[in-house]
Design a protein around this motif. Structure first.
Motif, short mmCIF file in Angstrom:
data_model
loop_
_atom_site.label_atom_id
_atom_site.label_comp_id
_atom_site.label_asym_id
_atom_site.label_seq_id
_atom_site.Cartn_x
_atom_site.Cartn_y
_atom_site.Cartn_z
N ARG A 223 0.83 -1.20 0.00
CA ARG A 223 0.00 0.00 0.00
C ARG A 223 0.87 1.26 0.00
O ARG A 223 1.94 1.26 0.60
CB ARG A 223 -0.92 -0.01 1.22
N LYS B 250 -2.13 6.10 2.09
CA LYS B 250 -3.38 5.43 2.46
C LYS B 250 -3.81 5.86 3.86
O LYS B 250 -2.98 6.04 4.75
CB LYS B 250 -3.23 3.91 2.40
N GLY C 187 -11.63 -2.61 -0.31
CA GLY C 187 -11.76 -1.38 0.46
C GLY C 187 -13.15 -1.24 1.03
O GLY C 187 -13.91 -2.21 1.12
N GLU D 30 -14.05 -2.13 -6.41
CA GLU D 30 -12.73 -2.00 -5.80
C GLU D 30 -11.69 -2.84 -6.55
O GLU D 30 -10.56 -2.38 -6.75
CB GLU D 30 -12.78 -2.40 -4.32
N GLU E 36 -8.52 -0.98 -8.24
CA GLU E 36 -7.16 -1.22 -7.74
C GLU E 36 -6.29 -1.96 -8.73
O GLU E 36 -5.09 -1.73 -8.79
CB GLU E 36 -7.20 -1.93 -6.39
N GLU F 90 -2.89 3.99 -4.92
CA GLU F 90 -3.22 2.94 -3.95
C GLU F 90 -2.08 1.95 -3.72
O GLU F 90 -1.92 1.43 -2.62
CB GLU F 90 -4.44 2.13 -4.45
#
Length: 168
Positions: A52, A56, A69, A84, A88, A132
Motif C-alpha cells: 500500500r 493510504k 476497500g 474495488e 485497484e 493505492e
C-alpha cells in the motif's frame, strides 16, 4: 473526491445500518463500517500481492494479499467488491468476484468493520492504481506463505487470509 470525504454506512455488531459518516470521520471515531476483501488469482493460481502507498488512510506502507476497500453508503458488498477490484487492478471487464464468507474484524486499537471475503481470477493485464499501490506481484501460494513471516502485513488482511485458509 477526497477519500476521507466518501460517505460510508455505519453499522452495528449485526451489520445493520445505524447511520452514515464520511470515511475520515469513521476512521478517526473508530466507527464500525463495511469492507470488501478480494483475493485475486491469475490463471496459474498465483496470488496478487501488493504494498500500500504511504498516503493510504489505513495501514499505509504495509503489504496486502487482498485488493478491496470500504463499501460506500447504500452500496452492496458485491458491487463494492467488483468496483474495488477493477479500480485497484486498473482493469475493466473483470468477472464478478465470488463471495466466500463474512466476518467481523475487531482489533486492539478499537477499529472494527464487517469484512466480506471474495475471490476472483483475473486473466487481464493489470495496471494498478499508483495512488493505492506502490509495488505488486503475483506470488505463488508457497511464496506468499514464506513472505508472511518476512514482510509487514495489514492486520485485517492477515486475519482474513487465516480465515480463508480455515474456510477451505
Amino acid at each position: 473526491m477526497n477519500p476521507a470525504e466518501e460517505i460510508l454506512d455505519i453499522v452495528d455488531a449485526q451489520d445493520r445500518v445505524i447511520g452514515q459518516a464520511p470515511r475520515g470521520e469513521a476512521y478517526a471515531g473508530k466507527l464500525r463500517h463495511r469492507c470488501a476483501f478480494i483475493l485475486v488469482r491469475d490463471p496459474q493460481s498465483n496470488v496478487f500481492v501488493h504494498r500500500r502507498t504511504l498516503t493510504k488512510l489505513a495501514f499505509p506502507g504495509l503489504y496486502d494479499m487482498f485488493v478491496g476497500g470500504v463499501v460506500g453508503a447504500g452500496e452492496s458488498y458485491d458491487a463494492a467488491a467488483l468496483r474495488e477490484a477493477e479500480e485497484e487492478l486498473g482493469v475493466s471487464g473483470l468477472p464478478a468476484p465470488t463471495p466466500l464468507f463474512r466476518f467481523l474484524y475487531d482489533d486492539d486499537a478499537g477499529r472494527s468493520w464487517w469484512s466480506y471475503v471474495y475471490e476472483v481470477t483475473c486473466d487481464l493485464p493489470v495496471k494498478p492504481q499508483v495512488e493505492e499501490i506502490d509495488w505488486y506481484g503475483f506470488l505463488s501460494p508457497e511464496e506468499l506463505e514464506r513472505r508472511l513471516g518476512e514482510w509487514p502485513w495489514t492486520p485485517d488482511s492477515l486475519e482474513a487470509y487465516e480465515r480463508l485458509k480455515a474456510h477451505r
